[in-house]
Write a protein that holds these residues in place. Structure first.
Motif, PDB file in Angstrom:
ATOM      1  N   ASP A   1     -13.684  38.399 -24.307  1.00  0.00           N
ATOM      2  CA  ASP A   1     -13.706  39.745 -24.056  1.00  0.00           C
ATOM      3  C   ASP A   1     -15.042  40.405 -23.502  1.00  0.00           C
ATOM      4  O   ASP A   1     -16.022  39.732 -24.105  1.00  0.00           O
ATOM      5  CB  ASP A   1     -13.317  40.563 -25.154  1.00  0.00           C
ATOM      6  CG  ASP A   1     -11.771  40.506 -25.543  1.00  0.00           C
ATOM      7  OD1 ASP A   1     -11.498  40.779 -26.752  1.00  0.00           O
ATOM      8  OD2 ASP A   1     -11.108  39.950 -24.773  1.00  0.00           O
ATOM      9  N   ASP A   2     -15.265  41.299 -22.488  1.00  0.00           N
ATOM     10  CA  ASP A   2     -16.501  41.557 -22.315  1.00  0.00           C
ATOM     11  C   ASP A   2     -17.382  42.615 -23.434  1.00  0.00           C
ATOM     12  O   ASP A   2     -18.575  42.229 -23.338  1.00  0.00           O
ATOM     13  CB  ASP A   2     -16.390  42.838 -21.084  1.00  0.00           C
ATOM     14  CG  ASP A   2     -15.883  42.254 -19.823  1.00  0.00           C
ATOM     15  OD1 ASP A   2     -15.940  41.190 -19.572  1.00  0.00           O
ATOM     16  OD2 ASP A   2     -15.178  43.298 -19.258  1.00  0.00           O
TER      17      ASP A   2
ATOM     18  N   ASP B   1     -24.143  45.242 -16.281  1.00  0.00           N
ATOM     19  CA  ASP B   1     -23.007  44.196 -15.740  1.00  0.00           C
ATOM     20  C   ASP B   1     -21.745  44.930 -16.479  1.00  0.00           C
ATOM     21  O   ASP B   1     -20.738  45.158 -15.977  1.00  0.00           O
ATOM     22  CB  ASP B   1     -23.041  42.807 -16.061  1.00  0.00           C
ATOM     23  CG  ASP B   1     -23.133  42.613 -17.695  1.00  0.00           C
ATOM     24  OD1 ASP B   1     -24.210  43.321 -18.231  1.00  0.00           O
ATOM     25  OD2 ASP B   1     -22.660  41.594 -18.098  1.00  0.00           O
ATOM     26  N   LYS B   2     -21.799  45.440 -17.636  1.00  0.00           N
ATOM     27  CA  LYS B   2     -20.781  46.026 -18.645  1.00  0.00           C
ATOM     28  C   LYS B   2     -20.388  47.121 -18.014  1.00  0.00           C
ATOM     29  O   LYS B   2     -19.171  47.591 -17.824  1.00  0.00           O
ATOM     30  CB  LYS B   2     -21.078  46.330 -19.904  1.00  0.00           C
ATOM     31  CG  LYS B   2     -21.001  44.998 -20.799  1.00  0.00           C
ATOM     32  CD  LYS B   2     -21.405  45.201 -22.025  1.00  0.00           C
ATOM     33  CE  LYS B   2     -21.200  43.797 -22.849  1.00  0.00           C
ATOM     34  NZ  LYS B   2     -21.209  44.098 -24.289  1.00  0.00           N
TER      35      LYS B   2
ATOM     36  N   LYS C   1     -18.414  46.149 -14.895  1.00  0.00           N
ATOM     37  CA  LYS C   1     -17.209  45.738 -15.127  1.00  0.00           C
ATOM     38  C   LYS C   1     -16.122  46.793 -15.584  1.00  0.00           C
ATOM     39  O   LYS C   1     -14.953  47.047 -15.314  1.00  0.00           O
ATOM     40  CB  LYS C   1     -17.066  44.614 -16.385  1.00  0.00           C
ATOM     41  CG  LYS C   1     -17.891  43.541 -15.846  1.00  0.00           C
ATOM     42  CD  LYS C   1     -18.019  42.516 -17.011  1.00  0.00           C
ATOM     43  CE  LYS C   1     -18.998  41.152 -16.608  1.00  0.00           C
ATOM     44  NZ  LYS C   1     -18.985  40.390 -17.561  1.00  0.00           N
TER      45      LYS C   1
ATOM     46  N   VAL D   1     -14.796  48.699 -12.512  1.00  0.00           N
ATOM     47  CA  VAL D   1     -13.770  47.969 -11.788  1.00  0.00           C
ATOM     48  C   VAL D   1     -12.263  48.058 -12.616  1.00  0.00           C
ATOM     49  O   VAL D   1     -11.263  48.295 -11.966  1.00  0.00           O
ATOM     50  CB  VAL D   1     -14.276  46.583 -11.666  1.00  0.00           C
ATOM     51  CG1 VAL D   1     -13.181  45.631 -11.208  1.00  0.00           C
ATOM     52  CG2 VAL D   1     -15.501  46.303 -10.705  1.00  0.00           C
ATOM     53  N   LYS D   2     -12.656  47.848 -14.001  1.00  0.00           N
ATOM     54  CA  LYS D   2     -11.398  48.022 -14.779  1.00  0.00           C
ATOM     55  C   LYS D   2     -10.880  49.199 -14.587  1.00  0.00           C
ATOM     56  O   LYS D   2      -9.493  49.408 -14.585  1.00  0.00           O
ATOM     57  CB  LYS D   2     -11.843  47.657 -16.095  1.00  0.00           C
ATOM     58  CG  LYS D   2     -10.713  47.702 -17.237  1.00  0.00           C
ATOM     59  CD  LYS D   2     -11.125  47.655 -18.563  1.00  0.00           C
ATOM     60  CE  LYS D   2      -9.957  47.753 -19.583  1.00  0.00           C
ATOM     61  NZ  LYS D   2     -10.370  47.696 -20.928  1.00  0.00           N
TER      62      LYS D   2
ATOM     63  N   ILE E   1     -19.670  40.437  -9.253  1.00  0.00           N
ATOM     64  CA  ILE E   1     -18.717  40.794 -10.551  1.00  0.00           C
ATOM     65  C   ILE E   1     -17.484  41.383 -10.027  1.00  0.00           C
ATOM     66  O   ILE E   1     -16.505  41.347 -10.874  1.00  0.00           O
ATOM     67  CB  ILE E   1     -19.737  42.010 -11.146  1.00  0.00           C
ATOM     68  CG1 ILE E   1     -20.913  41.128 -11.791  1.00  0.00           C
ATOM     69  CG2 ILE E   1     -19.018  42.890 -12.215  1.00  0.00           C
ATOM     70  CD1 ILE E   1     -22.359  42.192 -12.309  1.00  0.00           C
TER      71      ILE E   1
ATOM     72  N   ASP F   1     -15.237  38.446  -9.119  1.00  0.00           N
ATOM     73  CA  ASP F   1     -14.678  37.863 -10.506  1.00  0.00           C
ATOM     74  C   ASP F   1     -13.700  38.674 -11.442  1.00  0.00           C
ATOM     75  O   ASP F   1     -12.711  38.300 -11.850  1.00  0.00           O
ATOM     76  CB  ASP F   1     -15.734  37.646 -11.316  1.00  0.00           C
ATOM     77  CG  ASP F   1     -16.612  36.661 -10.696  1.00  0.00           C
ATOM     78  OD1 ASP F   1     -16.159  35.748  -9.738  1.00  0.00           O
ATOM     79  OD2 ASP F   1     -17.642  36.275 -11.115  1.00  0.00           O
ATOM     80  N   LYS F   2     -14.198  40.114 -11.449  1.00  0.00           N
ATOM     81  CA  LYS F   2     -13.273  40.957 -12.276  1.00  0.00           C
ATOM     82  C   LYS F   2     -11.839  41.082 -11.783  1.00  0.00           C
ATOM     83  O   LYS F   2     -10.801  41.305 -12.394  1.00  0.00           O
ATOM     84  CB  LYS F   2     -13.932  42.337 -12.523  1.00  0.00           C
ATOM     85  CG  LYS F   2     -13.651  43.120 -13.711  1.00  0.00           C
ATOM     86  CD  LYS F   2     -13.763  42.613 -15.057  1.00  0.00           C
ATOM     87  CE  LYS F   2     -13.125  43.396 -16.242  1.00  0.00           C
ATOM     88  NZ  LYS F   2     -13.203  42.571 -17.580  1.00  0.00           N
TER      89      LYS F   2
ATOM     90  N   GLU G   1      -9.817  38.041 -12.282  1.00  0.00           N
ATOM     91  CA  GLU G   1      -9.551  38.135 -13.679  1.00  0.00           C
ATOM     92  C   GLU G   1      -8.119  38.806 -13.928  1.00  0.00           C
ATOM     93  O   GLU G   1      -7.207  38.526 -14.460  1.00  0.00           O
ATOM     94  CB  GLU G   1     -10.536  38.593 -14.526  1.00  0.00           C
ATOM     95  CG  GLU G   1     -10.351  38.322 -15.976  1.00  0.00           C
ATOM     96  CD  GLU G   1     -11.703  38.779 -16.723  1.00  0.00           C
ATOM     97  OE1 GLU G   1     -11.594  39.809 -17.587  1.00  0.00           O
ATOM     98  OE2 GLU G   1     -12.711  38.649 -16.567  1.00  0.00           O
TER      99      GLU G   1
END
Length: 68
Positions: free
Chosen positions: A3-4, A20-21, A24, A27-28, A57, A60-61, A64
């Motif tokens: 998990d992030d 980065d968080k 991410k 994006v989420k 990022i 990748d996200k 995922e």
């Protein structure tokens, strides 16, 4: 990859301090392009040295999410 929340946080954009968080999470929450990240976080609006890392990022996200 876990998990992030379990991963170390690091700055991607230094001009507009953005981690980065944060990217991410954006994006989420629906960001799918570098322009979305610029609009939401203001990251990548100065020197743009972080463009490649932000795009990675995002990719990748999004991959995922496709895998799950």
């Amino acid at each position: 990859m876990g998990d992030d929340e379990d991963e170390a946080e690091y700055f991607i954009c230094i001009c507009i301090p953005t981690t980065d968080k944060e990217i991410k999470l954006a994006v989420k929450n629906g960001a799918t392009t570098i322009q979305d990240i610029r609009d939401e976080l203001l990251a990548n609006t100065c020197c743009q040295t972080c463009t490649e890392e932000i795009e990675k990022i995002i990719k990748d996200k999004l991959n995922e999410v496709d895998v799950k």
